[in-house]
Design an enzyme around this catalytic site. Sequence first.
Site, PDB file in Angstrom:
ATOM      1  N   ASP A  35      23.779  53.523  41.741  1.00  0.00           N
ATOM      2  CA  ASP A  35      23.168  53.768  43.266  1.00  0.00           C
ATOM      3  C   ASP A  35      22.004  53.072  43.398  1.00  0.00           C
ATOM      4  OD1 ASP A  35      21.271  55.619  42.129  1.00  0.00           O
ATOM      5  OD2 ASP A  35      22.590  57.161  42.223  1.00  0.00           O
ATOM      6  N   LYS A  57      24.625  56.375  47.728  1.00  0.00           N
ATOM      7  CA  LYS A  57      24.543  57.385  48.959  1.00  0.00           C
ATOM      8  C   LYS A  57      23.247  57.270  49.650  1.00  0.00           C
ATOM      9  CE  LYS A  57      27.173  61.193  46.638  1.00  0.00           C
ATOM     10  NZ  LYS A  57      27.142  60.535  45.369  1.00  0.00           N
ATOM     11  N   MET A 172      13.302  63.737  46.708  1.00  0.00           N
ATOM     12  CA  MET A 172      13.969  63.610  47.721  1.00  0.00           C
ATOM     13  C   MET A 172      13.769  64.284  49.221  1.00  0.00           C
ATOM     14  SD  MET A 172      17.668  63.535  45.206  1.00  0.00           S
ATOM     15  CE  MET A 172      17.351  65.168  44.915  1.00  0.00           C
TER      16      MET A 172
END
Length: 246
Positions: A35, A57, A172
């Site tokens: 990712d 993502k 995050m």
Amino acid sequence: MIGKVYLVGSGPGDPELLTIKAKRLIESAEVILYDQLPGKAILDMLPASAERIDVGKYAGDHKLSQWQINELLVKRAKEGKLVVRLKGGDPYLFGRGGEEAQVLVREGIEVEVVPGITSAIAVPAYAGIPITHRDYASMVTFITGHEDPTKEETGLDWELLARFEGTLVILMGVSMLESNVKELLKHGKSIDTPVAVIEKGTRPDQRVTVGTLADIVGLCKQRNVRAPAITVIGDVVKLHRELVKH
């Protein structure tokens, strides 16, 4: 022959923080599912001889759903391939590595976890913020900034977190910063509590925004703070100006 899957943590972004084992496996992999979190410097190291699959993502753009990623890991392993699932930080700290390992084990596929240096510790360190310090914090709590959206209720006890006297590290959590700050203040956390938001930690373009719970949301908006970023809340943030040259 069924292959093997390695869930590999790439660390926080500085390629020199890759473990020796992680580097060896990346170089020998036949298939690499990655990712965006490892960062460009590490992704540029992926060998051309491997099948490289971007499963990142991104905000509003999920190339593959988690179940599709799981299926791909199973498929490539059952083709007899040596598969590396490359993740930022550590695979088992808010990285969904545990979920992927469960799927692989249930399919009878051998899986091995290669721990990575977690950004929850390394990124504050690069910003001159030790997450524990005898004069400031003897406890630390790691919090996800993105809970499972299918959950009916939050798993975070904001009342407890507001009373917590140690360091809070939120991973995050850029998009939820304003909401998280409101929850802490609502449950009694002092508006003067120091906060640091660290973008692209350990990388050449790392940037640190320092404030308090009273003004950090406004400061981040002014500076157009963007993910990936980590939020550190607590008195240890005071050490930033002492330990980093400005």
